[in-house]
Enzyme design. Structure first.
Site, PDB file in Angstrom:
ATOM      1  N   ASN A  17       9.324   7.005  13.209  1.00 10.54           N
ATOM      2  CA  ASN A  17       8.800   6.828  11.857  1.00 10.54           C
ATOM      3  C   ASN A  17       7.296   6.712  11.960  1.00 10.54           C
ATOM      4  O   ASN A  17       6.785   5.810  12.617  1.00 10.54           O
ATOM      5  CB  ASN A  17       9.380   5.560  11.208  1.00 10.54           C
ATOM      6  N   GLY A  18       6.573   7.612  11.316  1.00 10.44           N
ATOM      7  CA  GLY A  18       5.118   7.561  11.344  1.00 10.44           C
ATOM      8  C   GLY A  18       4.510   8.939  11.420  1.00 10.44           C
ATOM      9  O   GLY A  18       5.172   9.951  11.176  1.00 10.44           O
ATOM     10  N   TYR A  77       5.530   0.240  -2.758  1.00 13.79           N
ATOM     11  CA  TYR A  77       6.451   1.318  -3.122  1.00 13.79           C
ATOM     12  C   TYR A  77       7.628   1.515  -2.183  1.00 13.79           C
ATOM     13  O   TYR A  77       8.785   1.536  -2.608  1.00 13.79           O
ATOM     14  CB  TYR A  77       5.663   2.628  -3.224  1.00 13.79           C
ATOM     15  N   SER A  87      11.119   1.263  -8.322  1.00 18.58           N
ATOM     16  CA  SER A  87      10.056   0.583  -7.586  1.00 18.58           C
ATOM     17  C   SER A  87       9.046  -0.097  -8.490  1.00 18.58           C
ATOM     18  O   SER A  87       8.280  -0.946  -8.044  1.00 18.58           O
ATOM     19  CB  SER A  87       9.351   1.564  -6.641  1.00 18.58           C
ATOM     20  N   ASP A 125       4.310   0.999 -13.614  1.00 18.06           N
ATOM     21  CA  ASP A 125       4.764   1.879 -12.537  1.00 18.06           C
ATOM     22  C   ASP A 125       4.020   1.502 -11.265  1.00 18.06           C
ATOM     23  O   ASP A 125       3.020   0.781 -11.303  1.00 18.06           O
ATOM     24  CB  ASP A 125       4.515   3.340 -12.906  1.00 18.06           C
ATOM     25  N   ASP A 126       4.506   2.011 -10.125  1.00 18.25           N
ATOM     26  CA  ASP A 126       3.913   1.605  -8.854  1.00 18.25           C
ATOM     27  C   ASP A 126       2.678   2.409  -8.483  1.00 18.25           C
ATOM     28  O   ASP A 126       1.802   1.914  -7.770  1.00 18.25           O
ATOM     29  CB  ASP A 126       4.948   1.711  -7.736  1.00 18.25           C
ATOM     30  N   CYS A 173      -3.900  -1.936   5.721  1.00 22.14           N
ATOM     31  CA  CYS A 173      -4.549  -0.638   5.550  1.00 22.14           C
ATOM     32  C   CYS A 173      -4.599  -0.280   4.067  1.00 22.14           C
ATOM     33  O   CYS A 173      -3.561  -0.226   3.403  1.00 22.14           O
ATOM     34  CB  CYS A 173      -3.788   0.444   6.318  1.00 22.14           C
ATOM     35  N   CYS A 198      -5.908   4.802   1.640  1.00 22.09           N
ATOM     36  CA  CYS A 198      -5.675   5.773   0.565  1.00 22.09           C
ATOM     37  C   CYS A 198      -6.371   5.348  -0.731  1.00 22.09           C
ATOM     38  O   CYS A 198      -6.446   6.125  -1.686  1.00 22.09           O
ATOM     39  CB  CYS A 198      -4.194   5.976   0.325  1.00 22.09           C
TER      40      CYS A 198
END
Length: 483
Positions: free
Chosen positions: A113-114, A254, A295, A357-358, A446, A449
Site C-alpha cells: 500500500n503506497g 476521507y 465520508s 462533504d470531505d 503530511c 496536497c
C-alpha cells in the site's frame, strides 16, 4: 532516451494473518472485506502451509473474486491479502496483488500500500541489469530488489531494500514460515498489529479489520519499523530514527473507516471535530445540515452539534456504487454520481441547506450534487468542505489527479463556488484542521496536497526520469564517499 513511465498511484488495503490453529484464508477474506473501502478494483489472497505458497487474485470486489471458493492449503498457517484501486491504464489482472516470486532464498509473496517516488529510477536500473517486469506497478520493484539482494536472511534483504526505496510503503510479506510487516519512515500509510484469542497475529491497514476476526489491537507498526512474526513470536527491527514522521492527514479526512483508530487517533473523533471547526469558521446558518455520504457524514454531525442545527439525511447513497473520484474517466464519474446519490425531497425542499462533504477534487461531482439538491427544491445550498483546498497532487499513494485537473489549483474560492453552483462555500483552514487530531503531533502530518510542502522532496516524484537519475547518482556517490 529512457521512456517515461506513467505515474503509479494506488490507495490500497493490506492484511496478514499468522496462526497455526485458525483458518487463515477465511480470516484474511474477512479482513479484506472490512478493508474494501480502501480498494475496489482487485483483490487477492496468498497463503502457505510451510512448503508451498498459493495465490488467488482477480479483478473486482472481494466477494466477486472469491465468489466460488477461497484459496486452500491443508495446514496453512500464514496468509496475506490485498485490495486495490488504480488510475486509468492500469486496470489489469496482472497488476492485482499479492505478488509471488521464487528466488534463491525460497519463495515469497508481497502486498503493498503506497506509492514510491523513485520507482521509475529503480525500475530502469533493474531493467538495465536484465530484470524482466511482469506488471506496471511499483510494488514489483520491491520483490526484485529483495530477490537480487546478496544478503543471507530475508530480514537483511528487506532492510537493504527499504534503504533504496523512497516514498510511501506499507508492506505485508510472507515467506513459507514468516509473516513480515513494514512501514516507511514517514508513516504515510497506516499499519497495525492485532492478536487473536488463539494466540495468532494479525497485520492490518486499519483497526476496523481486526475486530471482524475477534483480534485485539496490540499497537501500530511504527514509522520506519519492520516486524517479523515467526514461531508465534514477534520481533521488531527499526530502520529509521522516527524523526521524519509525516502521516497522511487525508486518512482522517476521507480514506479510513470512521470506526478505525490510526496511530492512537480516532478517525470518528477527528471528523466530528472537523465539522465543529467548520461550523465555527464558516458561520453558516440554515434550516438543516446534510452530508454527502458516507465520508462526509461524521463531519456533518459535528457541524450540526456545534451550530445547533438539525442534521438529516438529505442524500441517500446507493451502497453498491464505489467512490466516484476513483472512477478513471469523467464520463464514468458522471454516471456514477447519478446512480450513487438520490436527494430526499421532503428533507431539502424549500429549505436552506448546509451540505458537508470531505473534499472537492475536480469539482464536477460537487456541482452535480448541488444540482440534484436544486432540482429537489432546496432554496439555498451552503457547501462546507472538511479538507482545505486541494491544490497539489499526492505522490504518496492517493489519486488526487494532476495539478491542472485540481479545481482549487486553477480557480479562486468564488470561482469554485460559482462553478459548483452553491450559494456559499467554505473549506476548513489548515490551521483548523491541525486542531482536529489532538492525539497526534500536527507537525508530524503530511499536508502536501494542500500546501505543496512535500516530506519526501517533490523532485524525486517528477516524471522527468533522466533528471531523477542524475540526482540519484549524485546522492549515491556522496553516500559512497561517506558524505
Amino acid at each position: 532516451m529512457y521512456e517515461k513511465l506513467p505515474k503509479w498511484k494506488e490507495e490500497c488495503g493490506i492484511y496478514g494473518v499468522y496462526s497455526p490453529t485458525e483458518d487463515v484464508s477465511e480470516m484474511t477474506y474477512l479482513g479484506l472485506f472490512a478493508l474494501q473501502h480502501r480498494g475496489q478494483e482487485s483483490a487477492g489472497i496468498a497463503l502457505t502451509d510451510g512448503a508451498w505458497i498459493d495465490v488467488k487474485k482477480g479483478m473486482g470486489l472481494v466477494t466477486e473474486v472469491f465468489r466460488s471458493e477461497l484459496p486452500h492449503l491443508d495446514h496453512a498457517k500464514i496468509a496475506i491479502g490485498h485490495v486495490r484501486y488504480a488510475t486509468t491504464g492500469f486496470s489489469l489482472a496482472a497488476n492485482a496483488q499479492p505478488l509471488r516470486v521464487n528466488y534463491a532464498g525460497g519463495a515469497l509473496a508481497l502486498a503493498h500500500n503506497g506509492d514510491l517516488t523513485n520507482a521509475a529510477l529503480l525500475r530502469r536500473g533493474l531493467e538495465s541489469k536484465g530484470t524482466v517486469f511482469q506488471t506496471t506497478i511499483d510494488s514489483e520493484v520491491f520483490v526484485h530488489l529483495i530477490a537480487r539482494s546478496q544478503k543471507m536472511t530475508i530480514e537483511e534483504r528487506i532492510l537493504e531494500t527499504v534503504q533504496e526505496v523512497r516514498g510511501a510503503f506499507c508492506l505485508t510479506i510472507m515467506t513459507e514460515n514468516k509473516l513480515i510487516g513494514v512501514r516507511d519512515p514517514q508513516g504515510f500509510r497506516p499499519l497495525c498489529i492485532g492478536r487473536t484469542t488463539e494466540g495468532g497475529w494479525v497485520l492490518s491497514s486499519e483497526t476496523c479489520a481486526l475486530e471482524v476476526n475477534g483480534a485485539a489491537f496490540v499497537r501500530d507498526v511504527l514509522p520506519g519499523e519492520m516486524v517479523v512474526i515467526e514461531c508465534g513470536s514477534l520481533k521488531s527491527y527499526r530502520f529509521s530514527n522516527g524523526q521524519d514522521v509525516a502521516s497522511c492527514i487525508f486518512e482522517y479526512i476521507y480514506f479510513a473507516r470512521p470506526d478505525s483508530i490510526i496511530d492512537g487517533q480516532s478517525v470518528h473523533a477527528a471528523r466530528f471535530e472537523m465539522g465543529r471547526v467548520l461550523a465555527r469558521e464558516s458561520g453558516f446558518r440554515g434550516d438543516v445540515v446534510i452530508s454527502v455520504p458516507d465520508s462526509g457524514t461524521t463531519a456533518a454531525t459535528g457541524f450540526a452539534y456545534e451550530a445547533g442545527i438539525p442534521f438529516a439525511e438529505g442524500l441517500i447513497k446507493n451502497r453498491y456504487i464505489g467512490r466516484t473520484f476513483i472512477q478513471p474517466t469523467q464520463k464514468q464519474r458522471d454516471t456514477a454520481v447519478k446512480l450513487k446519490l438520490s436527494p430526499v425531497r421532503s428533507v431539502v425542499e424549500g429549505k436552506s441547506v448546509i451540505m458537508v462533504d470531505d473534499s472537492i477534487v475536480r469539482g464536477t461531482t460537487s456541482g452535480k450534487i448541488v444540482r440534484l439538491l436544486r432540482n429537489a427544491g432546496a432554496r439555498e445550498i451552503h457547501v462546507c468542505i472538511s479538507s482545505p483546498p486541494i491544490t497539489d497532487p499526492c505522490y504518496y499513494g492517493i489519486d488526487t489527479s494532476v495539478r491542472k485537473e485540481l479545481i482549487s489549483a486553477t480557480k479562486s474560492l468564488e470561482e469554485i463556488r460559482n462553478f459548483i453552483g452553491a450559494d456559499s462555500l467554505h473549506f476548513i483552514s489548515i490551521e483548523g484542521l491541525r486542531t482536529c487530531v489532538p492525539v497526534l503531533n500536527p507537525d508530524h502530518m503530511c499536508y502536501a496536497c494542500f500546501n505543496n510542502q512535500y516530506p519526501v522532496p517533490e523532485e524525486d516524484a517528477a516524471l522527468d526520469v533522466d533528471d531523477a537519475i542524475t540526482r540519484e547518482q549524485q546522492r549515491l556517490a556522496q553516500r559512497e564517499r561517506g558524505m
